[in-house]
Design an enzyme around this catalytic site. Sequence first.
Site: not given
Ligand code: FBP
Length: 700
Positions: A228, A271
């Site tokens: 992130d 499209k």
């Molecule tokens: P971290 O903050 O733990 O690094 O996770 C990042 C992330 O990839 C986010 O971008 C996403 O919202 C989340 O994990 C999704 O993970 P989960 O399916 O475990 O909620």
Amino acid sequence: MSGKKTINIEDILNHPTVQRVTDNINAELMERRNYSPPASDAFGRKYTVLKETGRYKFTLDQEARRQLPELIDNKVQMIEGLDKADQSFVEQYVKKRNIGIVFSGGPAPGGHNVIAGLYDAAKRANAESKIFGFLVGPDGIIENEAIELSDGLVDAYRNLGGFTMIKTGRTKIDTQEKMKLSKETCRKLNLDALVIVGGDDSNTNAAFLAQAMIADNVQVIGVPKTIDGDIQVRDDEGHVLCAMSFGFHTAARAFAGSISNLCTDSSSDVKYWHICKVMGRVASHLALEVALQTHANMTLIGEDLANYVDMNRLEKAKQQGKADYHAYGMTLRHLSRVICDGIVRRAAVGKNYGVIVIPEGILEFINEIQVFIIKLNTIIAEYNQTHDKDFHSAFPHLEDKLDHLRRLAQRSREDASFKLWNTRDDDLFNDVAAFFQEGLLMERDSHGNFPFSQVETEKVLMGLVKDYLNILKEEGVYKIGILKDYYRKTLEDAGYDPDRYGSVLFENYGKAQYLLVKPSIISVKTLRQALEKAEVITPNEEIPAAVEKIFKKSVPSFKTQIHFYGYDGRGNDPTRFDCIYTYNLGLTVFSLIANGATGQMAAIRNLEKDFSEWEPIGIPIAPLMHLEERKGKLALVLEKSIVDVNSIAFKVVEANRDKWLAATPSGDNFRRPGPIRFTGKSEEERPITLELNALARVEE
Ligand code: FBP
């Protein structure tokens, strides 16, 4: 007789070609496994030493001082190489150690190299040292599920993506019981140090573990991980200590590669509008980087929407001598209008296709939704704290949850001091589509985070977009522009005079390259009326087929393809940048441990510069803590870093919005970042955001 050989499947499977092409081990894998990321200068020396510096200042939180008394005065530590040292230093540095490492939270490319860096440095200092990998995240610490890492295991995962070697999990060590069990595990394994590779919440947890384990002589070190990109550390004067967590570059490049391919595809078959939701939780860093990498037609940045002020509303209110508090911040409806505006403008120049990038956390920045998220977070957290059963087991179905909310609204009517969920909240929530209600009520993770990745944000937004486009279509505003030359050719080929029909049909005939059918002409019936009124056809005459054909071509149909970019990019093999970054983070971790540090986060400064200028450091975690509302209560946490709308990276994207929307007769302005290649020149060296934001770097 047929000329074909009979196939014996056993022989085929044993054929060397079949064996080679179906083997798990391929050339790419071997290249990755054999690659040795360069180590920073300091690590080329026999030992490393920590130099504390008071150059970086932080405003300390009093609650952090109270809860983390032995860490709060920690300073930033610079790591320097050393060839010779006195006996006592050497003994301490090379002593046999047991070190545990755990991944916490979502996978991020490069994690295996953190392990590899730590492993190599620890074994180099003392071949007898042991490195334990806790399995499946912090649960592995609590339950003492660990494996001792070996050369073979570490080598098998060098430079490879995922956290496959020891897996990961999202458990938080947040109760006395879990802390007690974690301490017991450290005692049983005789650990000298524990390394937590995780995001902001996990590094927060690392600081608390560090404080709790001081008496046991277990050092705790954090490592900034998350695709992130929301762990960024600056001191009070703006000096950058950690510009980016690891994994961000790879995930952004992976998303950008796929989205760029969609740009190519959509501008070929002209499209579809491709709607691409990209991960990133609350922060829009990944979406911003994708915008810079691909120049997709529209990229929404959540942080930008929160800043929105509706000047028209403000002006109107001012004239009426009133204040309009709803003029601040963007609503979902307004956002859908902004998207429609882009779609309509592109259609007017013949481009009824394109690519939209939506950060998964965008709802957090939409006024009315943010209120729901915050209120529901608190309701769920309060319920969990005061009841035996958790909220989701107590109310398994949507209807049960809605009933509970209704009861809360009822309570607010009976007790004026109860403000958490009132009748208005309940009414507004009942207007939300059921699938979206379910999304907003979904189970939070152990850190209290809202599960953005599971909410179909794009469905909510695009539902509104589709509705409004239909209105614009009926109003005759959403039209596909017809290329002037095509119009002329079509009519002339059919034996008609284009000029005779042109001024009746189009609002800008003779004035533009793309001709727009008049807003009043929205059906074959209204077309006939316009032609009859202008006396180019009589009531008994057929509409010329060529004219009708042109009209029909101007009527848009809005077709979308929805994509979610998240788990795929997260599992990508790391870019060279992330390979080198993470290997050096691993080496940094060992230096911090060998020099007795605890409660520090390993980091590398100068990531935007040439590798030779990278500086490994230790950042004290406790001084970065502040109070924030989590699970309905104030808690000490590391602040998440969201996109700064005054940053150069954002300003560049903002300044290019119109260019990348490309609502002009000329071509699109897509950029092709190309595939992620481990070697070779075509790979982006480092994130574009990083390079751009470094232009505003505060010099020391
Ligand atoms: P971290 O903050 O733990 O690094 O996770 C990042 C992330 O990839 C986010 O971008 C996403 O919202 C989340 O994990 C999704 O993970 P989960 O399916 O475990 O909620």
